[in-house]
Design an enzyme around this catalytic site. Sequence first.
Site, PDB file in Angstrom:
ATOM      1  N   PRO A   1       0.801  -1.241   0.000  1.00 27.75           N
ATOM      2  CA  PRO A   1       0.000   0.000   0.000  1.00 27.75           C
ATOM      3  C   PRO A   1       0.827   1.281   0.000  1.00 27.75           C
ATOM      4  CG  PRO A   1       0.049  -0.939   2.194  1.00 27.75           C
ATOM      5  CD  PRO A   1       0.790  -1.907   1.308  1.00 27.75           C
ATOM      6  N   CYS A   2       1.480   1.562  -1.119  1.00 28.02           N
ATOM      7  CA  CYS A   2       2.219   2.819  -1.212  1.00 28.02           C
ATOM      8  C   CYS A   2       1.281   4.017  -1.181  1.00 28.02           C
ATOM      9  CB  CYS A   2       3.104   2.838  -2.440  1.00 28.02           C
ATOM     10  SG  CYS A   2       2.275   2.468  -3.989  1.00 28.02           S
TER      11      CYS A   2
END
Length: 284
Positions: free
Chosen positions: A252-253
């Site tokens: 989850p950047c």
Amino acid sequence: MMTAHTPDLDAACRDYDRIAGALAYLGENWRDHPDLDAAARSAGLSPHHFQRVFTRWVGLSPKKYVGALAHHAARDALDEGASILDAAFDAGLSGPGRLHDLFIAHEAVTPGDAKRRGAGLAFTWGVAPTPFGEAVLLIAPRGLSALAFADPDVEAGFEDLRSRFPAADYARDDAEARAWSERIFARGGDGGPLPLALYGTPWQRQVWRALMSIPAGETTTYKAIANEVCTPKAARAVGAAVGANPVSWLIPCHRVIATNGQLTGYHWGVERKRAMLAYEAAAR
């Protein structure tokens, strides 16, 4: 009417002429890796003054600017099939050891990793719907290797991923991609982890693991991630590894924001990043 800023503008104009000359000199002589004294003479300035003015104008020190030119040349040579030794010489370096240091400094990847470019890998790829638009998925025998949002141009989305592994083999299967998408975005499922087959440098994988530790619905900063995996001074290198993340959503950047709380650039669009964070917040 004269203002208090006029002298600064005059100085800036004079500095521009000098820095333009220095850029031309470095552009013609970077393979010789000229030292600070030589670069300063090309601008008619003392080394100390030149270092300060050049860094203010360019955003890099003269040494780092030359390093960036050398890195680009070496990267181009490797992409065109040159050996690591030849790429080092093309960049004006004494050998592979110096080239290794240059690549680690500029993209946290070794020259060997850059040259292999996915050789020996076999991917199934396909297009599937997601809550955030159509996505392209790359699936390796051991698990998911990439998930990239592709609308409005599916082919461009695939080419974006293929450019990361240009020497790999690809076979299309949209049905398998859809099955993976349904598992990834199912709500109320068993919550079990999905297998990921990640191909990145040790540094990149370390940063990606840190991203996966951020709880859904929460955010953190590049500096905080850097502090976790190494040192706060590595925030820029962390940003590069975050930007190289091939698996949206599962790594989850989108949960990484600027220190001032702003939603900074996201490879698949800031609007999509905002929608992701809202989607997760609603599910809490």
